[in-house]
Design a protein around this motif. Structure first.
Motif, mmCIF file in Angstrom:
data_model
loop_
_atom_site.group_PDB
_atom_site.id
_atom_site.type_symbol
_atom_site.label_atom_id
_atom_site.label_comp_id
_atom_site.label_asym_id
_atom_site.label_seq_id
_atom_site.Cartn_x
_atom_site.Cartn_y
_atom_site.Cartn_z
ATOM 1 N N MET A 191 0.828 -1.200 0.000
ATOM 2 C CA MET A 191 0.000 0.000 0.000
ATOM 3 C C MET A 191 0.870 1.261 0.000
ATOM 4 O O MET A 191 1.945 1.294 0.603
ATOM 5 C CB MET A 191 -0.897 0.024 1.239
ATOM 6 C CG MET A 191 -1.693 -1.255 1.465
ATOM 7 S SD MET A 191 -2.986 -1.461 0.226
ATOM 8 C CE MET A 191 -3.791 -2.950 0.828
ATOM 9 N N VAL A 192 0.384 2.298 -0.655
ATOM 10 C CA VAL A 192 1.001 3.616 -0.556
ATOM 11 C C VAL A 192 0.295 4.332 0.585
ATOM 12 O O VAL A 192 -0.866 4.716 0.462
ATOM 13 C CB VAL A 192 0.855 4.412 -1.865
ATOM 14 C CG1 VAL A 192 1.480 5.792 -1.708
ATOM 15 C CG2 VAL A 192 1.493 3.666 -3.021
ATOM 16 N N CYS A 193 0.974 4.457 1.722
ATOM 17 C CA CYS A 193 0.313 4.988 2.914
ATOM 18 C C CYS A 193 1.277 5.904 3.651
ATOM 19 O O CYS A 193 2.296 5.446 4.185
ATOM 20 C CB CYS A 193 -0.140 3.846 3.826
ATOM 21 S SG CYS A 193 -1.087 4.393 5.250
ATOM 22 N N GLY A 194 0.977 7.190 3.683
ATOM 23 C CA GLY A 194 1.830 8.142 4.366
ATOM 24 C C GLY A 194 1.645 8.135 5.872
ATOM 25 O O GLY A 194 2.511 8.590 6.613
ATOM 26 N N ARG A 231 -2.753 10.519 1.429
ATOM 27 C CA ARG A 231 -3.452 11.057 2.600
ATOM 28 C C ARG A 231 -4.867 11.496 2.234
ATOM 29 O O ARG A 231 -5.820 11.266 2.992
ATOM 30 C CB ARG A 231 -2.662 12.235 3.176
ATOM 31 C CG ARG A 231 -1.355 11.835 3.840
ATOM 32 C CD ARG A 231 -0.635 13.068 4.385
ATOM 33 N NE ARG A 231 0.660 12.731 4.930
ATOM 34 C CZ ARG A 231 0.862 12.302 6.175
ATOM 35 N NH1 ARG A 231 -0.164 12.172 6.985
ATOM 36 N NH2 ARG A 231 2.087 12.014 6.595
ATOM 37 N N ASP A 232 -4.997 12.139 1.090
ATOM 38 C CA ASP A 232 -6.323 12.587 0.660
ATOM 39 C C ASP A 232 -7.234 11.388 0.391
ATOM 40 O O ASP A 232 -8.419 11.418 0.732
ATOM 41 C CB ASP A 232 -6.188 13.450 -0.589
ATOM 42 C CG ASP A 232 -7.533 13.963 -1.076
ATOM 43 O OD1 ASP A 232 -8.159 14.749 -0.350
ATOM 44 O OD2 ASP A 232 -7.959 13.557 -2.179
ATOM 45 N N ALA A 233 -6.673 10.332 -0.201
ATOM 46 C CA ALA A 233 -7.472 9.140 -0.476
ATOM 47 C C ALA A 233 -7.959 8.486 0.813
ATOM 48 O O ALA A 233 -9.098 8.003 0.886
ATOM 49 C CB ALA A 233 -6.656 8.136 -1.294
ATOM 50 N N LEU A 234 -7.121 8.492 1.850
ATOM 51 C CA LEU A 234 -7.515 7.858 3.111
ATOM 52 C C LEU A 234 -8.684 8.590 3.747
ATOM 53 O O LEU A 234 -9.536 7.962 4.397
ATOM 54 C CB LEU A 234 -6.312 7.822 4.057
ATOM 55 C CG LEU A 234 -6.496 7.023 5.357
ATOM 56 C CD1 LEU A 234 -6.878 5.582 5.048
ATOM 57 C CD2 LEU A 234 -5.230 7.064 6.194
ATOM 58 N N THR A 235 -8.747 9.897 3.588
ATOM 59 C CA THR A 235 -9.892 10.633 4.121
ATOM 60 C C THR A 235 -11.188 10.208 3.431
ATOM 61 O O THR A 235 -12.274 10.386 3.982
ATOM 62 C CB THR A 235 -9.689 12.145 3.949
ATOM 63 O OG1 THR A 235 -9.581 12.452 2.542
ATOM 64 C CG2 THR A 235 -8.422 12.601 4.662
ATOM 65 N N VAL A 252 -7.405 3.301 0.014
ATOM 66 C CA VAL A 252 -5.952 3.157 0.007
ATOM 67 C C VAL A 252 -5.505 2.899 -1.424
ATOM 68 O O VAL A 252 -6.240 2.293 -2.216
ATOM 69 C CB VAL A 252 -5.475 2.005 0.933
ATOM 70 C CG1 VAL A 252 -5.660 2.362 2.380
ATOM 71 C CG2 VAL A 252 -6.180 0.702 0.598
ATOM 72 N N LEU A 253 -4.299 3.343 -1.735
ATOM 73 C CA LEU A 253 -3.800 3.282 -3.105
ATOM 74 C C LEU A 253 -2.655 2.291 -3.223
ATOM 75 O O LEU A 253 -1.881 2.093 -2.276
ATOM 76 C CB LEU A 253 -3.330 4.666 -3.556
ATOM 77 C CG LEU A 253 -4.369 5.798 -3.453
ATOM 78 C CD1 LEU A 253 -3.732 7.119 -3.861
ATOM 79 C CD2 LEU A 253 -5.583 5.484 -4.308
ATOM 80 N N VAL A 254 -2.542 1.666 -4.387
ATOM 81 C CA VAL A 254 -1.435 0.774 -4.705
ATOM 82 C C VAL A 254 -0.870 1.199 -6.049
ATOM 83 O O VAL A 254 -1.600 1.695 -6.909
ATOM 84 C CB VAL A 254 -1.877 -0.707 -4.751
ATOM 85 C CG1 VAL A 254 -2.303 -1.174 -3.387
ATOM 86 C CG2 VAL A 254 -3.003 -0.911 -5.766
#
Length: 866
Positions: A411-414, A461-465, A469-471
């Motif tokens: 996952m791309v997760c900040g 971060r915007d996607a998590l709101t 979650v992005l890959v």
């Protein structure tokens, strides 16, 4: 020595390739090795002198006297201290070539001569990390007058912000105070309004001329290395411990937030710094941001500095030089003339470019309090080997060596902690591919320069709101992997009865040995999750499973047994914050434990993958309940006397004794069973331990069903476990079909969810038997009467008569030899007419007649003709 003569001696010398004024100032060893070898294997040499001199005279001539050198001998010069001419080196404004000549002489005759070339650097020139990385500390000049003026400005900035104006170093024992001092010095340098100058190509290897603080103050221009050394000098003068970090084509400053230093003057592995940054023990500061206008906040400079030593930039890391360690090794600041009367410009322009003093973030105290696990009984010997086998502490275990595959998603997760918080609320999080960036519209480097942020991180971060979650995969590849992961999770649930799908939050990079090139990745926090996929086009959603989050206990055990590292407080319930598991606290607990171990570091990756804990609870029982387990006679025997027979006072029930010793009401076997299976039930009823072994199709599951039914009828509780879910399902179906399903509590696969368990308990509670005990007694008596009648027939058939024969045997002989009986008519008054002795005589007579008949042969027209 003439041209025709072979040299009698050979010189082995190693000299540094570059020499500068800092070498003189810091007593730097320029002659690393000097050995003289006697090439004559038969003749000794005596009265030798070794002369070393330089051209130009940047060092003073040195002579060694050797009284005797054995034939074929090799002599090392222990005294390698050369006296550099500081005045000459101080006067160099440009680099030049020099030579060092070493001669071996005997009685005025030169036996051997060697000339070594060396580069003499300008007095303010550093030779590069390839030659003299530690000497970079000599160019950190805290006593430069410009540094004092800089600290004066920093004090004013602190006072203006309502903070204590003192430059008090580490005396407060507060990381926040150290951070605040660094922020004030940063703001003071920003006020200087410096311009950025590009450094020479490959300066980190070949070196460069360095502007000292006073030169920077007057010229208002500096390279990244200049600003780094300026900042480091101010930090050192503030009684703080800075470091200089060199990467490919770049330099930045580091600062210990507590009184700490590196293990040596120079380190060449970035992981040592990465271990300390998340613990808030060390910050790295991107000094080139001090030359940008408008001014960039100090906190952003710290954030950008940490990115310079990220794991994906490991190959760019060159070295880090610890200033405090360097001073301890006599690498002192160089003494160069500087302009002492310049002052830092102040006024309206300076006020405009000042970024303002930022308050320090909340930082941990210097003392870390770690919870202790409750004391455990440590099993030894065979019990210890059982535990290791159950946990599999080898690198084959994905819990210790996770590898990326098509059945996992990175996952791309900040902010992994925020992701865990969202999952803890029960929200469904969709998994989507990373949006494609149009280079002409959004350039990541320009975005970073303008905002100091990372474009991908901002997207994540915007996607998590939005609960997403992005890959970094295409939609097609994501769909394929999602289906593979979903199917594997369902298969594991059906076959193994346990969830294997987890979201791994954070990984430990570790090495088996310090010098190993290979690094392994072990997940840290494992959050149980499930995937939902309603249709092909609806995509995949991730939701938290009902199971509790856990730490990788296999990793804890491996660290303890193989490396002697104990991390307490993570073996059971994990530390929590206001919205779930405290991810940052857990990571920091691991970081504190491994920060001094080479090759170990925590990385904040997030991966969705499969991790099996099928044997974890067995291991947990062996560790936590070893004393209780030893109370079991079987376990005690396997631990203490595994090679001896297992003694028991309880005997097996023989199949032939079933009807004689038990009534039908004694053995509650609702499923069909033969005598051997009934004997197993009767033996278990006596409390004997035993093993039933048999190939597939021999009735083992049916026997288990009868055993469970019998024990339930006797008021006992039964735990039925199996490695395969299919075996559990077969037995459950058999019990359900005979009306015992409501007494079964299924604790495997998807039936182990809390809601399902409660529903099963409710059903069992509400179920009540409709049969009366009297009905069972009547039926049991009827079955006993029927069984006794059948047994009487069997007993009569197998009752031995006076001659030892049974009716069953006689019937068998009659069926087999019916044709002979028609020819020979024999009869007796009753079955007890002969005893066994007489029967034996009859058999002997028949055998004799058989012999006589063969001797007579074929008879024609005779009464005895057969």
């Amino acid at each position: 020595m003439s041209d025709q003569e072979s040299p009698k001696t050979k010189i082995h010398a190693t000299l540094v390739e570059k020499i500068n004024f800092a070498c003189h100032q810091s007593a730097f060893a320029v002659l690393r090795e000097l050995q003289i070898e006697n090439l004559d294997s038969e003749q000794d040499l005596s009265d030798l002198s070794i002369v070393l001199e330089a051209s130009p005279a940047f060092l003073k001539q040195k002579t060694w006297t050797v009284d005797w050198l054995a034939a074929g001998g090799l002599l090392s010069m222990k005294d390698r201290d050369l006296e550099l001419d500081g005045g000459f080196l101080f006067g160099l404004t440009e680099s030049m070539r020099g030579t060092v000549t070493i001669r071996v002489c005997q009685g005025g005759e030169t036996l051997t001569e060697q000339v070594i070339n060396v580069e003499l650097l300008a007095c303010n020139e550093w030779g590069g990390a390839g030659y003299m990385p530690e000497l970079l500390a000599a160019f950190c000049t805290p006593n430069d007058p410009a540094v004092d003026r800089l600290l004066g400005q920093a004090s004013q900035i602190l006072r203006k912000a309502g903070k204590l104006a003192g430059i008090d170093g580490y005396t407060t024992n507060s990381r926040e105070r150290v951070w605040l001092l660094a922020s004030a010095i940063y703001s003071a340098i920003v006020r200087m309004q410096l311009g950025y100058a590009l450094p020479p190509a490959s300066f980190e290897t070949n070196g460069q001329k360095i502007r000292l603080p006073s030169q920077i103050e007057s010229a208002k221009v500096a390279t990244c290395l200049d600003t780094t050394l300026l900042f480091a000098a101010a930090l050192e003068q503030a009684r703080l411990n800075p470091m200089i970090v060199i990467t490919e084509g770049h330099a930045l400053v580091g600062l210990w937030l507590e009184q700490e230093d590196l293990s040596s003057v120079v380190v060449d592995e970035a992981e040592i710094l990465r271990q300390r940054i998340p613990l808030k023990e060390l910050i790295l500061i991107e000094t080139t941001l001090m030359t940008q206008h408008p001014a960039v906040p100090f906190s952003r400079a710290v954030k950008e500095g940490a990115k310079q030593v990220a794991l994906d930039k490991d190959h760019e890391f060159v070295a880090a030089v610890d200033i405090r360690r360097a001073r301890g090794h006599r690498i002192n600041p160089i003494s160069l003339k500087s302009q002492a009367d310049n002052t830092i410009a102040t006024g309206s322009i300076g006020e405009l470019v000042e970024p303002g003093l930022e308050d320090a973030p909340v930082l941990p105290s210097n003392t870390v309090i770690v919870e202790a696990d409750p004391p455990e009984e440590t099993p030894g010997g065979r019990l210890d080997r059982w535990q290791r086998k159950l946990l599999d502490l080898s690198a084959r275990n994905p819990l210790l060596n996770h590898k990326s595959s098509k059945s996992s998603l990175a996952m791309v997760c900040g902010d992994p902690g925020a992701l865990e918080d969202v999952l803890a609320t029960g929200a469904r999080i969709s998994i989507a591919p990373f949006p494609r960036l149009q280079t002409q519209d959004q350039d990541e480097e320009i975005y970073r320069q303008r905002t100091g942020g990372d474009l991908k991180e901002e997207y994540a971060r915007d996607a998590l709101t939005k609960k997403q979650v992005l890959v970094e995969l295409s939609q097609e590849e994501l769909d394929k992997r999602a289906v593979e992961i979903y199917r594997r999770a369902q298969t594991s649930l059906k076959e193994g009865g346990s969830n294997t799908l987890f979201l791994a939050v954070g990984f430990l990079l570790w090495k088996q040995k310090d010098k190993d090139n290979r690094r392994y990745r072990a997940p840290l926090i494992l959050l149980p999750v499930a995937l939902e996929r309603k249709s092909v086009r609806s995509g995949v959603k991730m939701i938290a499973n009902d199971d509790e989050p856990r730490f990788n206990t296999t990793l804890l055990e491996m660290l303890k047994k193989d490396f002697g590292i104990e991390i307490h407080g993570l073996g059971g319930a994990l530390p929590e914050d206001e919205s779930g598991v405290d991810v940052a606290a857990i990571w920091n607990r691991v970081r504190h434990a491994i920060k001094d171990v080479p090759g170990f570091e925590v990385v904040e990756d997030v991966v969705l993958g499969h991790f099996s804990f099928a044997k974890y609870l067995m291991w947990k029982d062996l560790v936590d309940r070893s004393a209780e387990l030893k109370e079991s006679p079987v376990v005690k025997h396997l631990l203490d006397t595994p090679r001896e027979p297992y003694d028991s006072d309880i005997r097996f029930v023989e199949p032939g004794d079933i009807d004689r010793e038990y009534t039908p009401a004694d053995l509650l076997a609702p499923l069909p069973a033969d005598s051997a299976q009934m004997a197993a039930i009767a033996t278990a009823d006596r409390g004997k331990d035993f093993v039933i072994i048999g190939p597939p199709g021999t009735g083992k599951s049916q026997t288990i069903g009868n055993l469970i039914a019998h024990m339930l009828g006797k008021g006992k509780r039964v735990l039925f476990v199996s490695e395969k879910t299919a075996a559990l399902e077969v037995v459950y179906r058999r019990l359900r079909d005979i009306g015992l399903g409501q007494f079964c509590l299924q604790l495997h696969s998807n039936k182990a969810k809390k809601a399902d368990v409660l529903d099963q308990l409710r059903t069992s509670w509400n179920s009540a038997s409709q049969s009366q005990v009297s009905q069972w007694q009547v039926e049991a008596e009827r079955l006993k009467a029927l069984r006794d009648r059948l047994n009487r027939v069997v007993n009569i058939l197998h009752q031995a008569r006076r001659n030892g024969l049974t009716a069953h045997y006689a019937i068998g002989i009659k069926v087999r030899d019916g044709d002979l009986a028609a020819k020979a008519k024999l009869s007796w008054p009753n079955s007890d007419y002969h005893d066994d002795k007489q029967l034996q005589q009859l058999r002997e007579m028949a055998a004799l007649l058989s012999v006589q008949a063969r001797a007579v042969g074929t008879l024609v027209d005779h009464p005895c003709k057969p």
